[in-house]
Design an enzyme around this catalytic site. Structure first.
Site, PDB file in Angstrom:
ATOM      1  N   HIS A 158       0.853  -1.205   0.000  1.00 61.50           N
ATOM      2  CA  HIS A 158       0.000   0.000   0.000  1.00 61.50           C
ATOM      3  C   HIS A 158       0.884   1.250   0.000  1.00 61.50           C
ATOM      4  CE1 HIS A 158      -3.947  -1.972   1.644  1.00 61.50           C
ATOM      5  NE2 HIS A 158      -3.772  -2.162   0.353  1.00 61.50           N
TER       6      HIS A 158
ATOM      7  N   HIS B  57     -11.993  -8.286  -6.966  1.00 61.26           N
ATOM      8  CA  HIS B  57     -11.622  -6.995  -6.376  1.00 61.26           C
ATOM      9  C   HIS B  57     -10.699  -6.293  -7.359  1.00 61.26           C
ATOM     10  CE1 HIS B  57     -10.335  -3.949  -3.662  1.00 61.26           C
ATOM     11  NE2 HIS B  57      -9.405  -4.607  -3.016  1.00 61.26           N
TER      12      HIS B  57
ATOM     13  N   GLU C 216      -8.537  -3.709  -6.839  1.00 65.73           N
ATOM     14  CA  GLU C 216      -7.270  -3.136  -6.381  1.00 65.73           C
ATOM     15  C   GLU C 216      -6.123  -3.770  -7.173  1.00 65.73           C
ATOM     16  OE1 GLU C 216      -5.486  -1.787  -2.026  1.00 65.73           O
ATOM     17  OE2 GLU C 216      -6.947  -3.410  -2.155  1.00 65.73           O
TER      18      GLU C 216
ATOM     19  N   ASP D 290      -3.212  -4.937  -6.805  1.00 58.04           N
ATOM     20  CA  ASP D 290      -2.459  -6.137  -6.456  1.00 58.04           C
ATOM     21  C   ASP D 290      -3.189  -7.398  -6.900  1.00 58.04           C
ATOM     22  OD1 ASP D 290      -4.183  -5.102  -4.421  1.00 58.04           O
ATOM     23  OD2 ASP D 290      -3.504  -6.653  -3.052  1.00 58.04           O
TER      24      ASP D 290
ATOM     25  N   HIS E 133     -12.375  -5.269   1.494  1.00 56.11           N
ATOM     26  CA  HIS E 133     -12.355  -4.004   2.247  1.00 56.11           C
ATOM     27  C   HIS E 133     -12.558  -2.779   1.332  1.00 56.11           C
ATOM     28  CE1 HIS E 133      -7.942  -2.966   1.304  1.00 56.11           C
ATOM     29  NE2 HIS E 133      -8.169  -4.101   0.684  1.00 56.11           N
TER      30      HIS E 133
ATOM     31  N   ASP F 287      -9.518 -10.643  -0.455  1.00 54.89           N
ATOM     32  CA  ASP F 287      -8.718 -10.125   0.661  1.00 54.89           C
ATOM     33  C   ASP F 287      -9.150 -10.678   2.020  1.00 54.89           C
ATOM     34  OD1 ASP F 287      -6.697  -8.526  -0.424  1.00 54.89           O
ATOM     35  OD2 ASP F 287      -8.058  -6.867  -0.768  1.00 54.89           O
TER      36      ASP F 287
ATOM     37  N   TYR G  52      -2.950  -8.411   9.688  1.00 55.39           N
ATOM     38  CA  TYR G  52      -3.719  -8.065   8.490  1.00 55.39           C
ATOM     39  C   TYR G  52      -5.092  -7.528   8.887  1.00 55.39           C
ATOM     40  CZ  TYR G  52      -5.412  -8.890   3.668  1.00 55.39           C
ATOM     41  OH  TYR G  52      -5.918  -8.758   2.400  1.00 55.39           O
TER      42      TYR G  52
ATOM     43  N   HIS H   4      -4.181 -13.424  -0.716  1.00 53.36           N
ATOM     44  CA  HIS H   4      -2.835 -13.209  -0.172  1.00 53.36           C
ATOM     45  C   HIS H   4      -2.548 -14.309   0.837  1.00 53.36           C
ATOM     46  CE1 HIS H   4      -2.223  -9.276  -1.957  1.00 53.36           C
ATOM     47  NE2 HIS H   4      -3.279  -8.772  -1.365  1.00 53.36           N
TER      48      HIS H   4
END
Length: 398
Positions: free
Chosen positions: A23, A79, A81, A83, A146, A165, A193, A226
């Site tokens: 991040h 998701h 994002e 990554d 999230h 996530d 996390y 992850h």
């Protein structure tokens, strides 16, 4: 590298052993991480998530060794994002017409990141995708777990929940599965996390888990995006999430401080001595914020029933390490925790008052007005700090 994880499901992700910050520079990853992507090959073939952009070319080239890319029927973006979606531009350049299944917010986010008008198919909770051989993907929206666009998908018959996530960890391991790795390391990374990423969304966590449980479907594996995959007693992490989401605390008090000439450190140690003298069952821990990792300290706050923040006064303010910490803590919105402030000063002495206000803004319940000492604390000041520690513990049980 590809690994079969269950029947016709293959892991086709990337283990990132070198990752130390995530991040941007906001999250420390002492044990690296992984970007988990899954290929399901039934009568139809679905690819679930991709990897972070720096590995996009490597990922797509490796995927092409596992399967002819033109045989991929569906891409699932749980998701947006980067990554998880970072390899989409490289992949979609090769298979531009393949539909991407995601939430309506996922379309907005993916377009915002990549400015591409791919073949999007929007889904909502309860929608299904037939893969043949009696198997379906069931989509479950998971907003704010999230990000607003987040979703899970569940593969029937194999009973695998692809949770993105949720339930993950930043943890690099060739073992891939929860039962093969060091359990202490695994739970250290799992709670870190949760504490640093999911704490503000605890209400959503509880609601979504109960919604999934109400579906009354078996879950034999939780495939995260992850870290390791939960295959042995996979719902153990679900139970932990319910516990962590419920204003979690242990019998622990954290004293977190920064110091210029060791006066505030000595106050911290004196307060800790007073706490221990009053209740030797409490796990008291001290952290010099300027010397410790921010995300590790936030995890300690998450575990603690109470915190005491300390800083000397500088230019009518507080030291920067403490200012940075409290700013992030405000956003995490911890619940059911008590707090106090302490610090040394030379002439104006605003730091304790500033910390008190910041703690109140962050949602902590203050115990007293805190304690401060002029210049380098003498025996009288240290004794007062010890007494404050004793009283602090007594107030906790009221």
């Amino acid at each position: 590298m590809e690994r079969n994880i269950r029947n016709n499901i293959t892991w086709v992700g990337k283990i990132d052993w070198e990752l130390t910050r995530f991040h941007g520079d906001e999250y420390s990853t002492h044990r690296g991480s992984s970007y988990n992507s899954y290929l399901i090959q039934e009568e139809k073939t679905a690819l679930i998530d991709t990897v972070w952009a720096p590995f996009a070319r490597e990922y797509v080239d490796n995927l092409a060794k596992v399967i002819d890319l033109n045989k991929i029927d569906y891409v699932i973006a749980n998701h947006a994002e980067v990554d998880h979606s970072g390899a989409l531009p490289e992949l979609m350049a090769r298979i531009p017409d393949v539909p991407i299944y995601c939430t309506a917010n996922g379309v907005k986010s993916l377009k915002g990141h990549y400015h591409q008008d791919w073949n999007f198919v929007t889904v909502k909770t309860g929608d299904t995708l037939d893969l043949g051989n009696g198997k379906q993907l069931i989509f479950i929206e998971a907003p704010m777990l999230h990000w607003p666009d987040s979703m899970f998908c569940y593969l029937t018959e194999d009973a695998v929940l692809f949770s993105n996530d949720a339930f993950g960890q930043h943890y690099a391991s060739e073992y891939l599965f929860n039962d093969l790795v060091d359990q202490t390391e695994l739970y250290e990374e799992a709670i870190k996390y949760y504490a640093n990423i999911l704490t503000p969304f605890s209400g959503f966590v509880t609601k979504k888990i109960n919604e999934v449980l109400a579906l009354n479907v078996p879950v034999e594996m939780i495939a995260t995006s992850h870290g390791v995959i939960w295959r042995e007693d996979p719902t153990q992490i679900v139970k932990k999430y319910l516990e962590w989401a419920d204003s979690y605390q242990e019998n622990r008090i954290a004293l977190i401080y920064d110091t210029m000439w060791n006066g505030t450190r000595r106050l911290a140690e004196a307060i800790a001595e007073g706490i221990h003298a009053a209740d030797d069952t409490v796990d008291v821990r001290l952290f010099n914020m300027a010397e410790r990792d921010k995300n590790d300290v936030i995890t300690e706050i998450f575990k603690s029933r109470a915190v005491l923040l300390g800083s000397p006064t500088i230019n009518k303010g507080i030291l920067t390490a403490m200012a940075s910490l409290i700013e992030e803590v405000k956003g995490l919105r911890f619940k059911n925790k008590k707090a106090a402030a302490f610090g040394c000063y030379g002439w104006s002495g605003e730091s304790v008052g500033i910390l008190n206000e910041q703690l109140k803004e962050a949602g902590f319940e203050l115990i007293g007005e805190g304690v401060k000492a002029l210049w380098n604390p003498d025996e009288e000041s240290l004794n007062a700090a010890k007494e404050y520690g004793r009283k602090f513990v007594a107030e906790l049980v009221r």
